[in-house]
Write a protein that holds these residues in place. Sequence first.
Motif, short mmCIF file in Angstrom:
data_model
loop_
_atom_site.label_atom_id
_atom_site.label_comp_id
_atom_site.label_asym_id
_atom_site.label_seq_id
_atom_site.Cartn_x
_atom_site.Cartn_y
_atom_site.Cartn_z
N VAL A 25 -22.93 65.84 -5.23
CA VAL A 25 -21.99 64.75 -5.54
C VAL A 25 -22.71 63.50 -6.00
CG1 VAL A 25 -20.27 63.19 -4.54
CG2 VAL A 25 -20.21 65.63 -4.00
N ALA A 100 -19.71 58.05 -0.28
CA ALA A 100 -19.61 58.01 -1.74
C ALA A 100 -18.73 56.86 -2.22
CB ALA A 100 -19.07 59.34 -2.26
N ALA A 108 -13.51 60.68 -6.85
CA ALA A 108 -13.55 62.03 -6.31
C ALA A 108 -12.55 62.95 -6.98
CB ALA A 108 -13.27 62.01 -4.81
N PHE A 112 -15.88 66.09 -6.76
CA PHE A 112 -16.40 65.91 -5.40
C PHE A 112 -17.09 67.16 -4.87
CE2 PHE A 112 -15.88 64.96 -0.74
CZ PHE A 112 -16.70 63.84 -0.75
N GLY A 113 -17.90 67.80 -5.69
CA GLY A 113 -18.65 68.96 -5.23
C GLY A 113 -17.81 70.18 -4.97
N PRO A 189 -14.62 69.72 0.62
CA PRO A 189 -14.62 68.96 -0.63
C PRO A 189 -13.32 69.08 -1.42
CG PRO A 189 -16.72 70.06 -0.33
CD PRO A 189 -15.81 70.58 0.75
#
Length: 238
Positions: A25, A100, A108, A112-113, A189
């Motif tokens: 991220v 973050a 996000a 967001f990964g 996530p």
Amino acid sequence: MRTRALASEFLGTLLLVFFAVGCAVLGVEFLGTLGIALAFGFVLLALAYALGPISGCHVNPAVTLGMLCARRIDVGTAIGYWIAQFVGGIAGAALLFLLAKQVPGFHADGAFGSNGYGNRSPVHINTGGAFLAEVVLTFLLVFVVLGVTHRVAVVGFDGLPIGIALAVIHLLGIPLTGTSVNPARSLGPALFAGGSALSQLWLFIVAPLVGGLLAALVHHVTHPAGEERLIADEAAAA
């Protein structure tokens, strides 16, 4: 079921998501695919040594399913581990999201990964391809875990091949789906990414569990129960 084991699975999954997904991220521009792959492998390797003697350091519902199918743990333990892992994954993602949000310009939404296929995949892999990839990648991880451990716990040098396997898995998987191989890692996530990350989440829960189940079935063929006990006895005698 020991409270320490559940706490270890919760903490381990939290730390895996926070640090490894955190690299994806917040550090992707600096680390690249290789750096992120190594982050996942190194974090799991460290956790294996720290938590392996307590809970086995599954930190992954697919690994727990493999252990259950291999008759290393009972159903009650598996359910407890699954709850701890999913809650830990969500907590790790929440902590990462909080961090973050302190970065100017961070968003996000849809990322967001989280994992994805189609237009959310770097190579735009389709649904069937993503499912196959996640099954095969998870198969390797769970098969290695079952192969290098003779009971439930990760001890001695057991963590080394597991960490290496996870790093290699990410080298191939990141361009395809972002690499899940872990439903708990995907759930946390996705909850914060929202949108299409949530609509595609089903694949990254189902496919890793299928891969874990297949790994347990194949492991039963390649490593019969009697042979495992013999290897364990020989190691103890040495």
